[in-house]
Enzyme design. Structure first.
Site, PDB file in Angstrom:
ATOM      1  CB  CYS A 105     -33.428  41.145  34.782  1.00  0.00           C
ATOM      2  SG  CYS A 105     -31.832  41.492  35.389  1.00  0.00           S
ATOM      3  CG  HIS A 112     -34.479  44.296  38.514  1.00  0.00           C
ATOM      4  ND1 HIS A 112     -34.194  43.616  39.922  1.00  0.00           N
ATOM      5  CD2 HIS A 112     -33.635  43.782  37.698  1.00  0.00           C
ATOM      6  CE1 HIS A 112     -32.998  42.869  39.541  1.00  0.00           C
ATOM      7  NE2 HIS A 112     -32.822  42.843  38.292  1.00  0.00           N
ATOM      8  CG  ASN A 142     -35.385  40.013  39.218  1.00  0.00           C
ATOM      9  OD1 ASN A 142     -36.263  40.448  40.082  1.00  0.00           O
ATOM     10  ND2 ASN A 142     -34.350  39.149  39.744  1.00  0.00           N
TER      11      ASN A 142
HETATM   12  N1  LIG Z   1     -31.196  36.325  38.145  1.00  0.00           N
HETATM   13  C1  LIG Z   1     -31.708  37.018  37.150  1.00  0.00           C
HETATM   14  O1  LIG Z   1     -32.511  37.747  37.445  1.00  0.00           O
HETATM   15  C2  LIG Z   1     -31.369  37.052  35.818  1.00  0.00           C
HETATM   16  C3  LIG Z   1     -32.138  37.535  34.988  1.00  0.00           C
HETATM   17  C4  LIG Z   1     -31.699  37.787  33.494  1.00  0.00           C
HETATM   18  C5  LIG Z   1     -30.536  36.849  33.170  1.00  0.00           C
HETATM   19  N2  LIG Z   1     -29.985  36.003  34.039  1.00  0.00           N
HETATM   20  C6  LIG Z   1     -28.739  35.172  33.440  1.00  0.00           C
HETATM   21  O2  LIG Z   1     -29.270  33.962  33.723  1.00  0.00           O
HETATM   22  C7  LIG Z   1     -28.013  33.131  33.846  1.00  0.00           C
HETATM   23  C8  LIG Z   1     -28.240  32.544  35.356  1.00  0.00           C
HETATM   24  O3  LIG Z   1     -28.474  33.326  36.531  1.00  0.00           O
HETATM   25  P1  LIG Z   1     -28.822  32.815  37.721  1.00  0.00           P
HETATM   26  O4  LIG Z   1     -29.260  34.135  38.471  1.00  0.00           O
HETATM   27  O5  LIG Z   1     -29.739  31.699  37.616  1.00  0.00           O
HETATM   28  O6  LIG Z   1     -27.607  32.404  38.248  1.00  0.00           O
HETATM   29  P2  LIG Z   1     -26.992  31.265  39.357  1.00  0.00           P
HETATM   30  O7  LIG Z   1     -28.354  31.329  40.307  1.00  0.00           O
HETATM   31  O8  LIG Z   1     -25.924  31.456  39.999  1.00  0.00           O
HETATM   32  O9  LIG Z   1     -27.039  29.631  38.612  1.00  0.00           O
HETATM   33  C9  LIG Z   1     -25.992  29.358  37.822  1.00  0.00           C
HETATM   34  C10 LIG Z   1     -26.114  28.046  37.325  1.00  0.00           C
HETATM   35  O10 LIG Z   1     -25.061  27.675  36.365  1.00  0.00           O
HETATM   36  C11 LIG Z   1     -24.764  26.684  37.043  1.00  0.00           C
HETATM   37  N3  LIG Z   1     -22.980  26.703  36.785  1.00  0.00           N
HETATM   38  C12 LIG Z   1     -22.321  27.466  37.563  1.00  0.00           C
HETATM   39  N4  LIG Z   1     -21.031  27.238  37.069  1.00  0.00           N
HETATM   40  C13 LIG Z   1     -21.083  26.348  36.145  1.00  0.00           C
HETATM   41  C14 LIG Z   1     -20.039  25.579  35.504  1.00  0.00           C
HETATM   42  N5  LIG Z   1     -18.586  25.735  35.654  1.00  0.00           N
HETATM   43  N6  LIG Z   1     -20.389  24.644  34.492  1.00  0.00           N
HETATM   44  C15 LIG Z   1     -21.601  24.468  34.458  1.00  0.00           C
HETATM   45  N7  LIG Z   1     -22.594  24.914  35.253  1.00  0.00           N
HETATM   46  C16 LIG Z   1     -22.328  25.864  35.951  1.00  0.00           C
HETATM   47  C17 LIG Z   1     -24.879  26.389  38.286  1.00  0.00           C
HETATM   48  O11 LIG Z   1     -24.864  25.140  38.763  1.00  0.00           O
HETATM   49  P3  LIG Z   1     -24.337  24.832  40.388  1.00  0.00           P
HETATM   50  O12 LIG Z   1     -25.791  24.810  41.099  1.00  0.00           O
HETATM   51  O13 LIG Z   1     -24.072  23.242  40.362  1.00  0.00           O
HETATM   52  O14 LIG Z   1     -23.271  25.528  40.600  1.00  0.00           O
HETATM   53  C18 LIG Z   1     -26.531  27.018  38.232  1.00  0.00           C
HETATM   54  O15 LIG Z   1     -27.304  25.865  37.923  1.00  0.00           O
HETATM   55  C19 LIG Z   1     -26.759  34.162  33.971  1.00  0.00           C
HETATM   56  O16 LIG Z   1     -26.338  34.209  32.758  1.00  0.00           O
HETATM   57  C20 LIG Z   1     -27.392  35.666  34.229  1.00  0.00           C
HETATM   58  O17 LIG Z   1     -26.808  36.368  34.031  1.00  0.00           O
HETATM   59  C21 LIG Z   1     -30.000  36.087  35.375  1.00  0.00           C
END
Ligand SMILES: NC(=O)c1ccc[n+]([C@@H]2O[C@H](COP(=O)([O-])OP(=O)(O)OC[C@H]3O[C@@H](n4cnc5c(N)ncnc54)[C@H](OP(=O)(O)O)[C@@H]3O)[C@@H](O)[C@H]2O)c1
Length: 351
Positions: free
Chosen positions: A149, A241, A328
């Protein structure tokens, strides 16, 4: 024209929710399937999700049953395209398995970003890197990633300045809590506090910036010869950010020239008028206390969160100082990934 049927991996998380919000009413894609962790699997999306990104869960996914995040399940559902918003450790195998089985995978995760033939695509910045997919050893499918991000805003701002001879870059980030995901940082840790550490973030900014601004040479990228130095902090802000950037150039720079380059910058997504492409990727704010996450993340109804805001521009000799603000979870995540898919479609590699 028939819409492409999309499967969203990690659909209950913050980035997954933004994918749903954007794709619920998109001219090229429609939502076919959603996956999440075993905790959510088998539940109706509208009942299970802790929806945070708009007023209400879009009607189209309310009763959709959440599937398990497993390659066999996704392949059985037979989507045309996959968007991945999984935690990195979980994403690595399944993204490769789905690509190998013939699917185009547009991923937000860090799992494959630094693989030599996987592009970290920001189509305004490095459109030719899409060609890398021809060199992937992944059957008929492929993986296209977007950057981390904080890197997304940074490289967009740097692209038009490259002609001034960018030699060295020092960036300090002030990153929102939504960047850590839905369960990312405990409120007791972050409220009234600043945490001067984000796991792996500084290394990601260094490596990804050099790769994105690098030169494609057949199936790989020669990193840009820029000295990049990053320090990252988590701050008690919901979204957005903020980044303090100091750039050393080859020659003396003037504010007028820098503003002209930034404000006139456009790329291929603008020429192609892609749905997620803002008419201007960079907006310079001239007030002396901007950009601010609270005031400037969205500048009105036409701003989908895909523009990067810049301000506090100061030049001294060969050095430029500025602040930038990037959304982000939109330009740094789901919006970037959807823009990449729109771009791939326009380039004829997604049908
Ligand atoms: N947030 C940001 O600003 C941002 C920016 C750029 C990139 N990213 C990247 O995007 C990805 C997602 O980020 P996020 O912020 O959306 O994370 P998050 O809110 O923690 O969401 C994670 C997702 O993955 C699922 N998950 C967790 N453990 C799992 C497992 N063992 N098997 C299958 N599914 C699973 C969760 O499902 P449940 O709800 O069922 O637990 C949820 O749907 C990450 O790789 C992060 O580094 C995030």
């Amino acid at each position: 024209m028939k819409k492409l049927r999309a499967c969203i991996l990690g659909a209950t998380g913050i980035v997954g929710q933004h994918f749903i919000r954007i794709l619920a009413d998109h001219p090229f894609f429609e939502i076919e399937a959603l996956t999440a962790s075993p905790r959510s699997q088998g539940h109706e999306y509208g009942r299970q999700v802790d929806w945070l990104v708009s007023e209400r869960v879009p009607e189209i996914v309310q009763e959709m049953v959440i599937q398990d995040t497993c390659a066999d399940t996704v392949l059985r559902l037979d989507p045309d395209i996959v968007f991945s918003a999984l935690p990195s450790g979980i994403a690595s195998d399944i993204e490769a398995q789905l690509a190998t089985a013939g699917l185009p995978v547009f991923s937000n995760t860090g799992a494959h970003r630094m693989d030599s033939s996987v592009p970290i695509l920001i189509p305004e910045v490095n459109p030719d890197h899409l060609e890398l997919i021809k060199y992937q050893d992944l059957g008929d499918g492929y993986i296209v990633t977007n950057s981390n991000c904080s890197t997304s805003g940074l490289v967009l701002a740097l692209r038009p300045l490259m002609e001034l001879g960018v030699r060295k870059l020092t960036v300090t980030t002030f990153q929102a809590v939504s960047g850590a995901g839905r369960r990312g940082v405990s409120s007791l840790d972050i409220l009234g506090n600043v945490i001067p550490f984000i796991t792996n973030e500084e290394a990601k900014i260094v490596g990804e910036t050099k790769k994105i601004l690098g030169t494609r040479s057949t199936g790989e990228v020669i990193p840009a010869p820029i000295d990049v130095n990053a320090s990252c902090a988590r701050v008690p802000v919901l979204d957005g950010h903020l980044e303090s950037v100091v750039i050393d150039m080859d020659e003396p720079v003037s504010i007028d020239r820098v503003v002209e380059l930034l404000e006139n910058f456009t790329g291929e997504p603008q020429a192609l008028t892609l749905p997620m492409a803002p008419s201007r990727p960079l907006v310079v704010l001239h007030e002396n206390d901007r950009p601010q996450p609270k005031r400037d993340l969205s500048l009105g109804s036409g701003d989908l969160g895909m523009t990067v805001k810049l301000g506090r521009l100061r030049c001294q000799g060969n050095q430029l100082n500025m602040f930038l603000l990037v959304h982000n979870t939109i330009r740094g995540a789901a919006g970037a990934s959807v823009l990449n898919a729109e771009f791939a479609r326009a380039k004829g590699v997604l049908a």
